[in-house]
Structures are given as structure tokens and as C-alpha cells.
Design a protein around this motif. Sequence first.
Motif, PDB file in Angstrom:
ATOM      1  N   MET A 118       0.819  -1.208   0.000  1.00 17.90           N
ATOM      2  CA  MET A 118       0.000   0.000   0.000  1.00 17.90           C
ATOM      3  C   MET A 118       0.858   1.265   0.000  1.00 17.90           C
ATOM      4  O   MET A 118       0.418   2.315  -0.461  1.00 17.90           O
ATOM      5  CB  MET A 118      -0.928  -0.011   1.223  1.00 17.90           C
ATOM      6  CG  MET A 118      -1.897  -1.178   1.250  1.00 17.90           C
ATOM      7  SD  MET A 118      -2.789  -1.255   2.816  1.00 17.90           S
ATOM      8  CE  MET A 118      -3.754  -2.760   2.579  1.00 17.90           C
ATOM      9  N   LYS A 119       2.073   1.144   0.517  1.00 15.85           N
ATOM     10  CA  LYS A 119       2.995   2.280   0.545  1.00 15.85           C
ATOM     11  C   LYS A 119       3.787   2.400  -0.757  1.00 15.85           C
ATOM     12  O   LYS A 119       4.428   3.429  -0.995  1.00 15.85           O
ATOM     13  CB  LYS A 119       3.979   2.121   1.710  1.00 15.85           C
ATOM     14  CG  LYS A 119       3.329   2.014   3.077  1.00 15.85           C
ATOM     15  CD  LYS A 119       4.377   1.693   4.143  1.00 15.85           C
ATOM     16  CE  LYS A 119       3.748   1.398   5.482  1.00 15.85           C
ATOM     17  NZ  LYS A 119       4.751   0.982   6.498  1.00 15.85           N
ATOM     18  N   ALA A 120       3.768   1.355  -1.562  1.00 11.90           N
ATOM     19  CA  ALA A 120       4.568   1.355  -2.795  1.00 11.90           C
ATOM     20  C   ALA A 120       4.031   2.382  -3.781  1.00 11.90           C
ATOM     21  O   ALA A 120       2.814   2.521  -3.958  1.00 11.90           O
ATOM     22  CB  ALA A 120       4.554  -0.040  -3.422  1.00 11.90           C
ATOM     23  N   PRO A 121       4.913   3.106  -4.443  1.00 16.15           N
ATOM     24  CA  PRO A 121       4.474   4.164  -5.364  1.00 16.15           C
ATOM     25  C   PRO A 121       4.080   3.618  -6.732  1.00 16.15           C
ATOM     26  O   PRO A 121       4.347   2.463  -7.070  1.00 16.15           O
ATOM     27  CB  PRO A 121       5.722   5.040  -5.477  1.00 16.15           C
ATOM     28  CG  PRO A 121       6.857   4.063  -5.331  1.00 16.15           C
ATOM     29  CD  PRO A 121       6.382   3.046  -4.328  1.00 16.15           C
ATOM     30  N   ILE A 122       3.436   4.473  -7.508  1.00 20.11           N
ATOM     31  CA  ILE A 122       3.160   4.163  -8.906  1.00 20.11           C
ATOM     32  C   ILE A 122       4.448   4.337  -9.714  1.00 20.11           C
ATOM     33  O   ILE A 122       5.074   5.398  -9.675  1.00 20.11           O
ATOM     34  CB  ILE A 122       2.072   5.096  -9.471  1.00 20.11           C
ATOM     35  CG1 ILE A 122       0.743   4.886  -8.739  1.00 20.11           C
ATOM     36  CG2 ILE A 122       1.912   4.912 -10.967  1.00 20.11           C
ATOM     37  CD1 ILE A 122       0.095   3.563  -9.010  1.00 20.11           C
ATOM     38  N   ALA A 123       4.860   3.299 -10.411  1.00 18.03           N
ATOM     39  CA  ALA A 123       6.071   3.377 -11.233  1.00 18.03           C
ATOM     40  C   ALA A 123       5.798   4.140 -12.517  1.00 18.03           C
ATOM     41  O   ALA A 123       6.630   4.929 -12.979  1.00 18.03           O
ATOM     42  CB  ALA A 123       6.586   1.979 -11.547  1.00 18.03           C
TER      43      ALA A 123
END
Length: 488
Positions: free
Chosen positions: A276-281
Motif C-alpha cells: 500500500m505504501k509502494a508508489p506508482i512506477a
Amino acid sequence: MTTVDQFVTAVIASPSQYTELDQIYVHNRVCALVGDEAPIEAVDDQLTSLTDALVQTAINQGKIEDSPSDKAILADQLMDLVTPLPSALNQTFWNKYQTSPQAATDYFYHLSQANDYIKTRAIAKNVVFPAKTDFGDLEITINLSKPEKDPKAIAAAKDQPENGYPLCQLCMENEGYLGRLGYPARSNHRIVRLTLGGETWGFQYSPYAYFKEHSIFLDQVHRPMVINRQTFSNLIEIVKQFPHYFVGSNADLPIVGGSMLTHEHYQGGRHVFPMMKAPIARKIDLGVADVEAGIVKWPMSTIRLMSSNTEALLDAATKVHQIWQTYSDESVEVRAMTAGVRHHTTTPVARKVGDRYVLDLVLRDNQTSATYPDGIFHPHQDVQHIKKENIGLIEVMGRAILPARLKTELHEVANYVLGRHNQMVAMHQPWADALKAKHDFTADNVTEIIDREVGQVFARVLTDAGVFKWDAQGEAAFDRFVAAVQAK
């Protein structure tokens, strides 16, 4: 005051149906369960300590056998006395819901802890530590909370007739169920009823929680897991009802699914997972108005959908899921079907951020091959010394649920890399040798390094499970799939 008297006082003071007028009745109920002779003294006045003492009293007086099954069944019968009836609990829950959804879940959660349905003492035994990786801080847990199966109970259960009731451990018929050899006690178990898609569902907490307020939402009807538009709709509806919770579903296929595929259910709670903390690449256009979409920088192939328009969000999710079910790309070993068997599905996770709903769709493929008999997109053999089991919903989101054996095994690995006498399991040998060549170990740093390296293995596990890898070939393949969705 005896332990029985202390326990009766706690029952009367609890939110159960009993009052002062019921004191004699409750006292006699307790004595019927544990015996009439002088009870064992509790170590303190905590409800769990009083229950432990009464269970030991029952053993001493020959009321039950000194076995895990008998002790669990009796403990839950005692805790049932401090637990409101299902009707009363549901009424209180929905009354508190009028104040706020969180007030309702706080009530239910704390009650489920107080009556020892959520096994807080056992959960506290779990080993938990973070691990920095290229995909952010993953969460590593070694699961020590679930009790080992009682060998006597396993042997005895072979001679017990299968009565088919309850059909499984997720059925509503578990509410208040006594338990039996080889099947857990549930006398103190309660389920909140709610409506999803016009049908009755249940909401409960997990007795051996893997994260904060680990919840289970279960279908009233015993029917297999399925991922479709109704699934996405149900997840969004749960988040609407409980906006402080996330909720997700395991995939509906073996290997990539959870451990229970026979009963439709979801899991949720109040934890913010690494995914959920991972960003949009990179952002993508799926051709659905009012929906922002992107590929998440995450080891497993994940498309994030965001919108305040829930119908548009459902349209986009359904479109991705349906196209993925029939999509193949031989260049990266992605095959939707082999010999008429479907291999593709998704693991969906929903939550609310501000005024928008967020739905992450993780693409799953459960193919096997001669090279990877356990699964092409499953932990490969060289990391199975750490993790061999299915990668289900919780692990998809970045929290490893590792087997209890590792607590002892990693200690022996530490002894090995320090040159001490050890009994290291042979399957750890290649990994341990690689660690020795990579690090200068000391007694002061060995635990920290091994924990960190376990985190790196878990990152590899998730990478193995990812359909489109984070390399030029994989990213190009992911782009081709996105183009297929756009074109539909």
C-alpha cells in the motif's frame, strides 16, 4: 474469595447477559464444568489467568483429560459465560455503528480480545521484524502462535465419524460450536451479520491474527472462492461500511490462492501493508473514464486503480480481470490455459484514501512446469528453505508468514556462520555458505545480518511470484498486456 468466586464476579461484571441475580446460577454452571472441590489459585485476577486456573482445577478433579483439545474446549466454554449472545452482540455493534464505524469495530475487537477468542498471549510469541529491500521495507513474521497439533487428538480423530458439521472452519455454524478432536473449540466465537450485494455475510476477527484487527468477512453460504465483478463490488462495499479498514481477497485458484478455497471469504483490518505504501512506477490509461491507473513499483505485477466513482472503478477492475483471464504471452511464459485448465486470476485489495477508493489488482498465474513443479510463478526451489508455501493475500501485500521451524533453524544457521557447533538443516547449506562469503560475522551482528538476508529472500519469493519481472523483457510484456486492456 476462591478462583470460582473471582471468575463469577468477572462474569457478572462483563457485557454478557448475566446480572447479580444470576450469581448462584453462574457459580453452579462453573462448578459443573470444573468440579466442586477447592479450585486452583490463579496467579492474578486477569480473566485469562482465572480461566487457566479453572482448567487446571478440572484436570485435577478428573473432569477433563490433560490434553490440548480438552483444555481448549473447556477454556472456551468458560469464556462463553463472559460473552454476549450473538443477538445481543449484533444489536450493540450496530447501535455503536450509529456513532461511528470505528466505535463499532473497537467494541467488537476489544470484546474478542477480552474473551480470549483472539489469542493475544499466543500471538505475542510471534517473531516480527522489518527488512529493507529495493521494494521498500517488507515485514517478516515467523508464526509461532498457532498451537502444534496434538498427536493424541490426531490419532483419536481417525476413529471419529465425519459428521460434516460445520462444513468448514469459516461456516457460520462455528458460532458457539463446542469443538471436537481435530476441530477447534468455538464456544466463545461470535459473528456480526451484515449485508453485501443483497446477501447475508458475517464479520469476525481471526483468532490467530497476523496483523492489527485482522478481520474475516465470510459468506453465509458455503460455496467456493470466486473472483469476479461481484467480488470487487463486495470489497468496495465493505470499505464503504468500514472506511478505516482495508479488505482483500485471496485468489480463487490453487497454488496462487489461500489455504481455504472452498468457502467464499475476504480478509481485512487496520494495517498499512508495504504494498500500500509502494508508489506508482508509471501511469497507464485503461480507457475507463474517471479512473486513474498505474503500475505499482512492487515485485508482484500490480495495477492500481483509483477513483471516487465506484461504478467506474468496478468497470475498470472487471475489464482488467476478464482480459487477464484469457491473456497469454509465450515470450514470458504467461499462458492463460493449458489442456483446457485456466491459470489466470487476480488478487484484489481495496481501501479508501481521502475521498477516493483504491483497488489494487495483482495478476496471478498458477502454471507448473517440469522445471518448476511447484509453480512457475511461485517461490522457486532455491528459496524454499525459507518459504515454500502458497503466496496468499497477506504475503502478496508484503508481510511474510514464515513457518515456526525457522526460529530454531535460523539460530543454527547463526551458529554455523560463526563457526560454532551447530545442527544446521542441510537445506540451508548453500544459502549459509553464500552468507559466509558475503559477510564478516560476529556475535554482535549475526542476528541483524541474518534477519536482513531473510528479508532479501522474501523479496525474491515475491519476485518469483510476479508474472511480469522488473527487467526490460518483463516491463515490455506488462506494457503489451496494458495495451490489450486499452484495446478492449
